[in-house]
Enzyme design. Structure first.
Site, PDB file in Angstrom:
ATOM      1  N   ASP A  46       4.960  -8.801   5.982  1.00 40.88           N
ATOM      2  CA  ASP A  46       4.706  -7.373   6.197  1.00 40.88           C
ATOM      3  C   ASP A  46       5.890  -6.550   5.689  1.00 40.88           C
ATOM      4  OD1 ASP A  46       2.999  -5.301   8.049  1.00 40.88           O
ATOM      5  OD2 ASP A  46       5.147  -4.852   8.139  1.00 40.88           O
ATOM      6  N   TYR A  51      10.470   0.829   3.492  1.00 34.53           N
ATOM      7  CA  TYR A  51      11.537  -0.130   3.779  1.00 34.53           C
ATOM      8  C   TYR A  51      12.477  -0.315   2.580  1.00 34.53           C
ATOM      9  CZ  TYR A  51       8.343  -1.588   7.585  1.00 34.53           C
ATOM     10  OH  TYR A  51       7.491  -1.627   8.661  1.00 34.53           O
ATOM     11  N   LYS A  76       2.646  -0.461   2.965  1.00 31.05           N
ATOM     12  CA  LYS A  76       2.194   0.780   3.619  1.00 31.05           C
ATOM     13  C   LYS A  76       2.473   2.020   2.783  1.00 31.05           C
ATOM     14  CE  LYS A  76       3.596  -1.516   7.889  1.00 31.05           C
ATOM     15  NZ  LYS A  76       4.664  -2.388   7.355  1.00 31.05           N
ATOM     16  N   HIS A 109       1.115   4.610   6.944  1.00 32.73           N
ATOM     17  CA  HIS A 109       2.258   4.266   7.798  1.00 32.73           C
ATOM     18  C   HIS A 109       2.359   5.160   9.047  1.00 32.73           C
ATOM     19  CE1 HIS A 109       6.501   2.298   7.359  1.00 32.73           C
ATOM     20  NE2 HIS A 109       6.130   2.346   8.616  1.00 32.73           N
TER      21      HIS A 109
END
Length: 281
Positions: A46, A51, A76, A109
């Site tokens: 994931d 990120y 996401k 998200h």
């Protein structure tokens, strides 16, 4: 086993534990930790555009030599990319960064970014349309959401052609979000648990440590097992190969109903989930 699966509402199978990469820095750290996870038997990774480590995750997947069809990869849509055109482009960007031909799961998200408070529902509907088209084009196998509360789900479902398969939320004994998870289940939406260890904040809790000692397990293993027994899909994160492997060793014991109740009673001992309508990003 790590290869055990839940079945999503579109029939696709998803491994019941995923390897989380939130707060894992891009470069060698992300690449090596994902490789360590894959070497420990994880097949579900994931990540997210936000990120900043999609390229490193992609490098690890490539370096592992594991057949792509054996893996389940989630990323996401970030807040700045809400809306039809931006979402279309963001999907392609993530695919390119990950070096993949398709995504197994793609999530919105956050439902209500700070910059879009006036028209969040409309932009979610537009983003969802772009995601549905990507499913039809074979770029994505399943689509879902993250941090959505009931009102956001209800609004999205009004115009959705494809029902969300997953709702990924901050879920652990400190915040079980009981009403939300029950509502997701009622709608046939799988509950995914990010920060199942309370972003580390639960590991020093006395009750959790006492329960862990009675089973001869670590606090992290107890929390991951707790998540599974609630039929959540936990996404534990670590950058240490030893802990990455240990976090998967949760299939040889079961927490008793009495101990589950103790853990369920820990509301608020670490942080609570952020209110998606009040986040400042």
């Amino acid at each position: 086993m790590l290869t055990d699966t839940y079945t999503l509402n579109n029939g696709i199978k998803i491994p019941i534990i995923g390897f989380g990469t939130w707060q894992t820095p891009s470069g060698e750290v992300a690449k090596e930790s994902v490789l360590a996870a894959l070497n420990s038997g994880y097949r579900h990774i994931d990540t997210a555009a936000a990120y900043g480590n999609e390229e490193s995750v992609g490098e690890a997947i490539k370096a592992s030599g594991i057949n792509r069809h054996e893996l389940f990869v989630t990323t996401k849509l970030w807040n700045a990319d809400h809306g039809y055109d931006k979402a279309k482009k963001a999907i392609d960007t993530s695919l390119e960064k990950l070096g993949l031909d398709y995504l197994d799961l793609y999530l919105i998200h956050w439902p209500n970014p700070a910059a879009m408070r006036d028209n969040w529902a409309e932009l979610n509907a537009e983003s969802w349309q772009a995601m549905e088209e990507a499913v039809k084009a074979g770029k994505i196998r399943a689509i879902g959401v993250s941090n959505f509360r009931k009102k956001h789900l209800d609004e999205l479902i009004k115009t959705a052609e494809i029902k969300p398969a997953v709702n990924q939320n901050y879920l652990n004994p400190s915040d079980m979000q009981t009403e939300l998870t029950a509502y997701n289940t009622k709608l046939g939406i799988l509950n995914e648990a990010y920060s199942p260890l309370g972003t580390g904040g639960l590991l020093g809790n006395d009750t959790i440590n006492e329960v862990a000692q009675s089973y001869g397990k670590s606090p992290a293993q107890i929390l991951i097992r707790w998540s599974l027994q609630h039929k959540f899909l936990p996404l534990p994160k670590s950058v240490h190969p030893k802990y990455i492997a240990a976090n998967a060793e949760v299939f040889d014991f079961e927490i008793s109903p009495e101990d589950m109740k103790k853990l369920d009673g820990l509301h608020g001992v670490a942080k609570l989930a952020n209110d998606p309508d009040k986040v400042t990003f």
